[in-house]
Design an enzyme around this catalytic site. Structure first.
Site, PDB file in Angstrom:
ATOM      1  N   LYS A   1      19.704  59.642  64.299  1.00 39.53           N
ATOM      2  CA  LYS A   1      20.630  58.652  64.864  1.00 39.53           C
ATOM      3  C   LYS A   1      19.883  57.501  65.520  1.00 39.53           C
ATOM      4  O   LYS A   1      20.342  56.363  65.456  1.00 39.53           O
ATOM      5  CB  LYS A   1      21.602  59.310  65.845  1.00 39.53           C
ATOM      6  CG  LYS A   1      22.642  60.154  65.123  1.00 39.53           C
ATOM      7  CD  LYS A   1      23.763  60.589  66.039  1.00 39.53           C
ATOM      8  CE  LYS A   1      24.778  61.417  65.253  1.00 39.53           C
ATOM      9  NZ  LYS A   1      25.757  62.083  66.114  1.00 39.53           N
TER      10      LYS A   1
ATOM     11  N   LYS B   1      24.010  64.577  53.324  1.00 37.86           N
ATOM     12  CA  LYS B   1      25.235  65.232  53.818  1.00 37.86           C
ATOM     13  C   LYS B   1      26.445  64.299  53.723  1.00 37.86           C
ATOM     14  O   LYS B   1      26.317  63.103  53.983  1.00 37.86           O
ATOM     15  CB  LYS B   1      24.999  65.615  55.288  1.00 37.86           C
ATOM     16  CG  LYS B   1      26.064  66.490  55.890  1.00 37.86           C
ATOM     17  CD  LYS B   1      25.846  66.687  57.383  1.00 37.86           C
ATOM     18  CE  LYS B   1      26.353  65.493  58.160  1.00 37.86           C
ATOM     19  NZ  LYS B   1      26.548  65.724  59.601  1.00 37.86           N
TER      20      LYS B   1
ATOM     21  N   LYS C   1      31.278  61.435  58.079  1.00 38.26           N
ATOM     22  CA  LYS C   1      32.449  60.658  58.474  1.00 38.26           C
ATOM     23  C   LYS C   1      32.170  59.168  58.468  1.00 38.26           C
ATOM     24  O   LYS C   1      33.067  58.366  58.353  1.00 38.26           O
ATOM     25  CB  LYS C   1      32.809  60.999  59.924  1.00 38.26           C
ATOM     26  CG  LYS C   1      33.586  62.231  60.144  1.00 38.26           C
ATOM     27  CD  LYS C   1      33.839  62.302  61.652  1.00 38.26           C
ATOM     28  CE  LYS C   1      34.189  63.688  62.089  1.00 38.26           C
ATOM     29  NZ  LYS C   1      33.611  63.995  63.394  1.00 38.26           N
TER      30      LYS C   1
END
Ligand code: AMP
Ligand code: TRP
Length: 333
Positions: free
Chosen positions: A115, A197, A200
């Protein structure tokens, strides 16, 4: 709550909307565990603050997440469904646990590394201590089992380490939680880049299927899903795109991957993708109906989260008393 009933805690961050990855990796299993355990399922809104939100939008997203939990069939009477921010003990315990976790171990968290790589302009302290708040979520309820997808394994291990460390210093304070990661479907991959992955927040609109996607959009996304030139429906590591689609099919239908492979032997990708779209659409249809029903009954939804926060607070307060007592903080009598 029945005496000696084991406790489950899990949660998802209210950003965007639930994906079929969230459903297969987590929420579907939450539902499966609700009969046997006392489950707390939270919308971890404070965790979402590591990125910036428009307040009006954020409020809507948070409520929509609760309604999506309900739409997936989570029973609001059996389960404690609540917003993390409505139980202030989460942040209270997080502070304390900050003092029992190390910069070195937080630096090793792959999610933090990823992140901070992706959001170079906003590497805030919350992003760094995120796993400590997660440990507080879990330890606050004396949680036995945490059902999550594969990506949360490292955070779970940290929660265990913190619990063990604290117990070793102050005596038995926290239950040391176990993770519950499904054997199949713990990591649903992006439809566009099957080595990544499904997320969202993917920028590519075709990478992710959301539970609330329109039916024709689900079909379009599956048609566009990246496969390979083999044109053979095979559950093989050499064909990651098609393997991922078979995994989705298998976890939703309960049919073994090899049986699916046999069923589509010689049929090519088109037929398989069309059937998978149909399966997903049929599975999701009742969710959408329930979603609309709950959305039209916001008073009931409000009652659900209020009662969830009350029940969670009562449990959280018991742990906080014990923590403060063990630390030598003076409890209000
Ligand atoms: P998040 O979307 O990060 O808030 O995750 C909520 C839950 O869904 C966590 O238990 C994750 O491990 C799980 N999850 C998220 N993405 C996936 C995925 N692509 N495959 C399987 N599980 C997932
Ligand atoms: N970090 C989790 C995720 O991104 C969400 C989460 C926060 C969570 N607190 C938790 C999951 C406690 C399980 C238990 O998916």
């Amino acid at each position: 709550m029945e005496a000696n009933q084991k406790i489950i805690f899990s949660g998802a961050q209210p950003t965007g909307s639930l994906t079929i990855g969230n459903y297969i990796g987590a929420v579907k299993n939450w539902k499966a565990l609700e009969e046997e355990y006392q489950c707390l399922y939270s919308i971890v809104d404070l965790h979402s603050l590591t990125i910036r939100h428009n307040p009006e939008e954020f409020r809507k997203t948070c409520l929509s997440f609760l309604v999506q939990y309900l739409a997936c069939g989570l029973n609001p009477e059996r389960n404690i469904l609540f917003f993390q921010s409505q139980v202030p003990q989460h942040t209270e315990l997080a502070w304390i646990l900050n003092c029992y976790s190390y910069i070195g171990e937080l630096n090793r968290m792959t999610q933090f590394k990823e992140k901070s790589e992706r959001h170079k302009d906003n590497i805030n302290t919350g992003l760094f201590t995120y796993p400590v708040l997660q440990a507080a979520d879990i330890l606050l309820y004396q949680t036995d089992v945490v059902p999550v997808g594969e990506d949360q394994k490292q955070h779970l291990e940290l929660s265990r380490d913190i619990a063990i460390r604290f117990n070793n210093i102050y005596g038995e304070t926290f239950t040391v939680p176990e993770h519950h990661i499904p054997k199949m479907g713990a990591k649903i991959m992006s439809l566009q880049e099957p080595e990544k992955k499904m997320s969202k927040s993917d920028e590519n609109p075709y990478a992710t299927i959301y539970l609330m996607d329109a039916e024709d959009l689900i079909l379009t996304k599956l048609k566009k899903a990246v496969t390979d030139a083999e044109n053979r429906v095979a559950y093989s590591d050499n064909q990651p795109g098609i393997k991922n689609l078979i995994t989705i099919y298998a976890t939703i239908s309960g049919i073994e991957p090899l049986e699916i492979q046999e069923k589509y032997d010689g049929k090519g990708y088109g037929a398989f993708k069309k059937d998978l779209a149909e399966l997903l659409i049929e599975t999701i249809r009742p969710f959408k109906t329930r979603y609309a029903e709950y959305m039209a009954n916001m008073d009931y939804v409000t009652q659900i989260y209020k009662s969830g926060a009350e029940r969670a607070t009562a449990m959280a307060e018991k742990t906080m008393k014990k923590v403060k007592e063990n630390l030598g903080l003076i409890n209000l009598k």
